[in-house]
Design a protein around this motif. Sequence first.
Motif, PDB file in Angstrom:
ATOM      1  N   MET A 365      29.395 -15.504   9.445  1.00  0.00           N
ATOM      2  CA  MET A 365      30.652 -14.863   8.810  1.00  0.00           C
ATOM      3  C   MET A 365      31.136 -15.614   7.205  1.00  0.00           C
ATOM      4  SD  MET A 365      31.970 -12.304  10.088  1.00  0.00           S
ATOM      5  CE  MET A 365      32.943 -11.692   8.803  1.00  0.00           C
ATOM      6  N   HIS A 366      30.439 -16.801   6.801  1.00  0.00           N
ATOM      7  CA  HIS A 366      30.277 -17.234   5.608  1.00  0.00           C
ATOM      8  C   HIS A 366      29.211 -17.252   4.512  1.00  0.00           C
ATOM      9  CE1 HIS A 366      30.320 -21.732   3.011  1.00  0.00           C
ATOM     10  NE2 HIS A 366      29.475 -20.465   2.783  1.00  0.00           N
ATOM     11  N   GLU A 367      28.538 -17.274   4.783  1.00  0.00           N
ATOM     12  CA  GLU A 367      28.337 -15.717   4.200  1.00  0.00           C
ATOM     13  C   GLU A 367      28.139 -14.777   3.415  1.00  0.00           C
ATOM     14  OE1 GLU A 367      25.263 -17.207   2.124  1.00  0.00           O
ATOM     15  OE2 GLU A 367      25.662 -19.132   3.615  1.00  0.00           O
ATOM     16  N   LEU A 368      28.446 -13.544   4.104  1.00  0.00           N
ATOM     17  CA  LEU A 368      29.552 -12.129   4.760  1.00  0.00           C
ATOM     18  C   LEU A 368      31.200 -12.247   3.456  1.00  0.00           C
ATOM     19  CD1 LEU A 368      28.702 -10.754   7.952  1.00  0.00           C
ATOM     20  CD2 LEU A 368      28.142 -10.248   5.907  1.00  0.00           C
ATOM     21  N   MET A 369      31.302 -13.668   3.827  1.00  0.00           N
ATOM     22  CA  MET A 369      33.013 -13.626   3.132  1.00  0.00           C
ATOM     23  C   MET A 369      32.547 -14.421   1.630  1.00  0.00           C
ATOM     24  SD  MET A 369      35.073 -12.705   5.798  1.00  0.00           S
ATOM     25  CE  MET A 369      37.040 -12.966   4.348  1.00  0.00           C
ATOM     26  N   HIS A 370      31.683 -14.697   1.325  1.00  0.00           N
ATOM     27  CA  HIS A 370      31.130 -14.920  -0.423  1.00  0.00           C
ATOM     28  C   HIS A 370      31.669 -13.261  -1.065  1.00  0.00           C
ATOM     29  CE1 HIS A 370      30.638 -19.331  -0.725  1.00  0.00           C
ATOM     30  NE2 HIS A 370      29.621 -19.008  -0.046  1.00  0.00           N
ATOM     31  N   GLY A 371      32.106 -12.587  -0.294  1.00  0.00           N
ATOM     32  CA  GLY A 371      32.016 -11.097  -0.877  1.00  0.00           C
ATOM     33  C   GLY A 371      33.620 -10.138  -0.509  1.00  0.00           C
ATOM     34  N   GLU A 395      35.050 -22.218  -3.817  1.00  0.00           N
ATOM     35  CA  GLU A 395      34.499 -20.960  -3.750  1.00  0.00           C
ATOM     36  C   GLU A 395      33.759 -21.058  -2.243  1.00  0.00           C
ATOM     37  OE1 GLU A 395      35.055 -17.496  -3.966  1.00  0.00           O
ATOM     38  OE2 GLU A 395      32.408 -16.837  -2.227  1.00  0.00           O
ATOM     39  N   GLU A 396      33.020 -22.336  -1.638  1.00  0.00           N
ATOM     40  CA  GLU A 396      32.563 -22.612  -0.569  1.00  0.00           C
ATOM     41  C   GLU A 396      33.804 -22.817   0.440  1.00  0.00           C
ATOM     42  OE1 GLU A 396      29.997 -22.316  -0.171  1.00  0.00           O
ATOM     43  OE2 GLU A 396      29.724 -21.838  -1.838  1.00  0.00           O
ATOM     44  N   ALA A 397      35.113 -23.085   0.171  1.00  0.00           N
ATOM     45  CA  ALA A 397      35.785 -23.423   1.025  1.00  0.00           C
ATOM     46  C   ALA A 397      36.211 -22.328   1.259  1.00  0.00           C
ATOM     47  CB  ALA A 397      37.113 -24.963   0.233  1.00  0.00           C
TER      48      ALA A 397
HETATM   49 ZN    ZN Z   1      28.793 -20.877   0.930  1.00  0.00          ZN
END
Ligand code: ZN
Length: 543
Positions: A365-371, A395-397
């Motif tokens: 989900m973390h990866e997807l939420m970057h978008g 952005e990571e947070a």
């Molecule tokens: Zn990340």
Amino acid sequence: MVLFAALLATAMDIASLQKMAARFAPVEVTADLSGLAPQERAALAKIVEAARLMDTLYLRQVWAGNHPLLLDLSQDATPLGRARLHLFLLYKGPWSSLDDDAPFIPGVPPRPDPANFYPPGSAKEEIEAWQKSLAPHDRELATGFYTTLRRTPEGRLGWVPYSIEYQDQLGRAAELLREAARLTRQPTLERFLTARADAFLSNDYFQSDVAWMELDSSIEPTIGPYEVYTDNWFNQKAAFEAFITLIDGKETAKLARLSAELQGIEDALPIDPKLRNPKLGALAPIKVVNEVFCSGDGNHGVQTAAYNLPNDERIARERGTKRVMLKNVQEAKFRKTLVPISQVALSAADRRQVSFDAFFTHILMHELMHGLGPHQTAEGATVRKAMQEAGSALEEAKADISGLFALQLLVDKGALDRSLERTMYVSFLASAFRSIRFGTNEAHGKGVALQLNTLLDAGAVRVAPDGTLAVVPERIRQAVAKLTGEIMTLQASGDEERAREWLRKLGVVRPEVKRVLDKLAGVPVDIEPRFTAADKLRSDESR
Ligand code: ZN
């Protein structure tokens, strides 16, 4: 994490070397080969054999002294010699990256910043001036990913393509990849293997990078020169590495299910509706895989658990990039570091709820939420540009905390199992300590500290008298939603100064967190993988 710096000044004894090695917990990293047809298994064996050559190439790229030293160490049968060899192989060189590259073998020089990509004894300024003096086409080659710089016998500078500099190993690797291409029945794999073999000999990687983006096969290999961090002068030259993996069908299906929910999540983000994106763009491809073998730049010190490639901007522009997530590596790290951390850091009730499934679902989900969320400020600049230094920590947070927000939303919708609600927050809390342990100087650690401190201040995480932490179920949901909204709104504002100030105040290790970190000294920092599936393939070969 400079634990051993004081010891490194003198020649280290066996006990100290063993203590350094113990920071990496030995663990079996394996993948299920039973689903592979015999010819695919045979192809995989050839690919792994080619990947083993990347170790040799990488050692040579890091330092010209690596091979003579390895020869020396491997002939030393004393316990001290063995301990040195073990660490040398773990770090792929005589320097400890966990201790600011301090040497652990007496008599070796400091780690060379230019690695072995530039002529020995040359000055950085001389190389820079020479590169600048070249005509554009020549400069492109001299500063490119796939050339080394060398001197002619007369002392003039010139560049050498990797295909010539490393022709012995690359010739053999190309042969093995071609044999694998002949064995496999999967067309996109055959195309990649053939194109990459060609690239090893022609030094033109473009077509093979395109073929890598188009891979659609059960075997997902990454092999070649990729990352530029070994070149500490200019970040120009690519180091050899390999990640040979198999697609994880179950997690790939889960990822597809999560991806289908993204627009719904965006529409429900806890921010001003004007900041939401009514039509999300296409998703960059993500593959969830299990690692069979990794080598070279992909296997030294702390293990890689995910990567984004290729780095070549021409491909990134035309075809985008692909993210590969190594599930079994994450699982090994989870078992060997996260579970022991939770035993120390979390309350007795919370530590029982820590689960790999929750941990990994949150990583996806973390990866997807970057978008998701705002990517442009009101002034039209990209958030990344506007936020400068503070940008990546924020952005990571964002990806972390909004990942929790999104999972809670999907649980409430019935799209994910209700049990996740109990497991995901505590698993996240344990992983927060793992990240902060790596330091708050880099973006991820700083971003995690910001989240943890905010949750503590909101009373969503509390500290017991014995120093352990616990999630407060009736407060956590609201605190997560609030912080998600705050980060995204700040990103949309482009207010770099406020972002910096916020991180300066909250992106720090507080005393109650420090007390827990101090108790983690005996917990391994990372893993030392043993690739048992790859070993099995090797015994196929010798049969
Ligand atoms: Zn990340």
